[in-house]
Write an enzyme that holds these catalytic residues in place. Structure first.
Site, PDB file in Angstrom:
ATOM      1  CG  HIS A  49      40.686  41.985  31.544  1.00 21.61           C
ATOM      2  ND1 HIS A  49      40.116  43.160  31.966  1.00 21.61           N
ATOM      3  CD2 HIS A  49      39.897  40.990  32.016  1.00 21.61           C
ATOM      4  CE1 HIS A  49      39.019  42.896  32.654  1.00 21.61           C
ATOM      5  NE2 HIS A  49      38.862  41.587  32.718  1.00 21.61           N
ATOM      6  CG  ASP A  52      43.291  45.279  31.782  1.00 19.19           C
ATOM      7  OD1 ASP A  52      42.650  46.122  31.130  1.00 19.19           O
ATOM      8  OD2 ASP A  52      42.770  44.468  32.577  1.00 19.19           O
ATOM      9  CD  GLU A 172      35.372  36.509  37.864  1.00 19.04           C
ATOM     10  OE1 GLU A 172      36.472  36.698  37.299  1.00 19.04           O
ATOM     11  OE2 GLU A 172      34.643  37.440  38.245  1.00 19.04           O
ATOM     12  CD  GLU A 208      32.245  39.529  40.771  1.00 16.33           C
ATOM     13  OE1 GLU A 208      33.265  39.453  40.072  1.00 16.33           O
ATOM     14  OE2 GLU A 208      31.355  40.371  40.581  1.00 16.33           O
ATOM     15  CG  HIS A 211      29.861  36.532  39.444  1.00 20.05           C
ATOM     16  ND1 HIS A 211      30.998  36.175  38.757  1.00 20.05           N
ATOM     17  CD2 HIS A 211      29.669  37.842  39.170  1.00 20.05           C
ATOM     18  CE1 HIS A 211      31.461  37.224  38.093  1.00 20.05           C
ATOM     19  NE2 HIS A 211      30.675  38.248  38.340  1.00 20.05           N
ATOM     20  CG  ASP A 246      27.962  41.941  37.901  1.00 20.07           C
ATOM     21  OD1 ASP A 246      27.934  41.893  39.141  1.00 20.07           O
ATOM     22  OD2 ASP A 246      28.967  41.682  37.224  1.00 20.07           O
ATOM     23  CG  ASP A 248      30.956  44.425  39.683  1.00 18.61           C
ATOM     24  OD1 ASP A 248      30.629  43.285  40.077  1.00 18.61           O
ATOM     25  OD2 ASP A 248      31.393  44.638  38.538  1.00 18.61           O
ATOM     26  CG  ASP A 281      35.408  42.488  39.754  1.00 20.24           C
ATOM     27  OD1 ASP A 281      35.679  43.626  39.337  1.00 20.24           O
ATOM     28  OD2 ASP A 281      35.074  41.551  39.002  1.00 20.24           O
TER      29      ASP A 281
HETATM   30  C1  GLO Z   1      32.214  40.358  35.416  1.00 20.36           C
HETATM   31  C2  GLO Z   1      33.410  39.780  35.994  1.00 20.36           C
HETATM   32  C3  GLO Z   1      34.670  40.430  35.470  1.00 20.36           C
HETATM   33  C4  GLO Z   1      35.870  39.571  35.760  1.00 20.36           C
HETATM   34  C5  GLO Z   1      37.124  40.072  35.108  1.00 20.36           C
HETATM   35  C6  GLO Z   1      38.297  39.143  35.341  1.00 20.36           C
HETATM   36  O1  GLO Z   1      31.120  40.184  35.849  1.00 20.36           O
HETATM   37  O2  GLO Z   1      33.347  39.844  37.370  1.00 20.36           O
HETATM   38  O3  GLO Z   1      34.834  41.715  36.017  1.00 20.36           O
HETATM   39  O4  GLO Z   1      36.079  39.462  37.117  1.00 20.36           O
HETATM   40  O5  GLO Z   1      36.908  40.205  33.741  1.00 20.36           O
HETATM   41  O6  GLO Z   1      38.030  37.890  34.872  1.00 20.36           O
HETATM   42 MG    MG Z   2      34.807  39.394  38.830  1.00 22.11          MG
END
Ligand code: GLO
Ligand code: MG
Length: 343
Positions: A49, A52, A172, A208, A211, A246, A248, A281
């Site tokens: 980000h 970051d 994304e 992703e 998602h 979500d 992950d 991710d």
């Molecule tokens: C959240 C997203 C997030 C993005 C990250 C980069 O659900 O997956 O983690 O991938 O902020 O854009």
């Molecule tokens: Mg992501």
């Protein structure tokens, strides 16, 4: 020639374990240690980000030096920055989805901050900007005009593409969370927008896995569709146990067959041959002790490689014969046996 995959993750993937119902449970890792973990686990890229890399309020005059210091830390370890994603969801000015906010000053903030993210990207050595439109949606539909919001989103993408003629934008897409309903909730929605930008050749997607699952879609088909458009420029592989928050989870840990299908599609398309990364991710479980709260990354990468092995073992001739005979039950057993290590 089989693809040599390159892997990446973001600093947020080595996290302290906070969730909406409880505070952090692990100490914060130093940024340098996160990079060392990336090297030790065999990763080549780091995703960022904007904040970051450097604080969002760092004065412009200090940016170049501060970004340079982070770049040096990457260079010293043989790592590269994969992308910069403007974090448009934490600042108070982003509460109502800055790009689609009803407030012009907030929309301007989104653009200013994102142009600054482009500057950071160029300084750190990448041309890829990932746009996860986290709050571009609503909790109640009546508060915004959807059509107006789509125009705002297109204007935003165009403004960035025009700000720097070399960058690429990777949408994304995610159907919900943090918002109830997001605008352009799937890859397909964003791909349609790509073709309406000032430069479709520089407009694409990062997909992703979780998602797609949250949208009720199959990640491998989503990836295949973006590949068909030559617009799959990155992925966030992970896993998701049904239609919940979500999660992950580590790649392949919920639905091995679904993970296999993603790998199979990527492998058959030669994904990565042009340098695109396999991004992970993934989040460590909140229960995981600090000392080993990196295994989710190591495991995801290992599972990916094991599935590449499986994909390379599947005999295309055998698949063709069963397909020609329309014996899909036999084909199914063949794949499942591969996944059970029986072939
Ligand atoms: C959240 C997203 C997030 C993005 C990250 C980069 O659900 O997956 O983690 O991938 O902020 O854009
Ligand atoms: Mg992501």
């Amino acid at each position: 020639m089989a693809t040599q995959y390159r892997f990446s993750f973001g600093p947020w993937n080595l996290h302290e374990g906070a969730d909406p119902f409880g505070p952090t449970v692990r100490p914060t890792r130093e940024f340098a240690e996160k990079l060392d973990i990336a090297v030790r686990l065999g990763f080549q890229g780091i995703q960022f980000h904007d904040d970051d890399v450097i604080p969002a309020d760092l004065p412009a005059a200090q940016m170049e030096k501060a970004v340079g210091e982070v770049k040096r830390m990457l260079d010293d370890r043989g790592l590269v920055a994969e992308f910069i994603a403007p974090r448009l969801w934490e600042d108070p000015r982003t509460v109502d989805g800055p790009v689609t906010s009803n407030c012009a000053a907030e929309r301007r903030y989104a653009l200013d901050r994102s142009r600054r993210a482009v500057d950071i990207a160029r300084m750190i050595g990448t041309r890829d900007i990932v746009w996860w439109p986290a709050r571009e949606g609503t909790y109640i539909r009546e508060c915004k005009s959807a059509q107006q919001s789509f125009s705002y989103m297109l204007d935003y993408a165009n403004a960035l593409l025009e700000y720097d003629r070399d960058i690429r934008i990777l949408g994304e897409m995610k159907p919900n969370e943090p918002m109830d309903l997001m605008y352009l909730p799937t890859t397909g929605h964003f791909l349609a927008l790509c073709y309406r930008t000032v430069d479709p050749a520089r407009s694409g997607v990062l997909i992703e896995s979780a998602h797609c699952v949250l949208a009720g879609l199959d990640p491998s088909d989503e990836m295949a569709y973006a590949l068909w458009h030559n617009k799959l420029w990155s992925v966030h592989l992970n896993d998701q146990n049904g239609l919940k928050y979500d999660q992950d989870k580590a790649f392949g840990t919920v639905d091995l067959r679904r993970a296999f299908n993603q790998v199979y599609v990527l492998e058959q398309a030669g994904y990565g041959a042009d340098g695109a990364f396999v991004g992970l991710d993934v989040k460590a479980m909140r229960t995981q002790p600090f000392e080993v709260a990196w295994r989710h990354l190591e495991n995801s990468r290992e599972i990916f490689f094991q599935l590449v092995e499986v994909a390379r073992k599947v005999d295309p001739q055998e698949v063709r014969e069963l397909t020609d005979a329309r014996d899909y039950e036999a084909l199914e057993l063949l794949i499942v046996k591969h996944l059970m290590g029986l072939r």
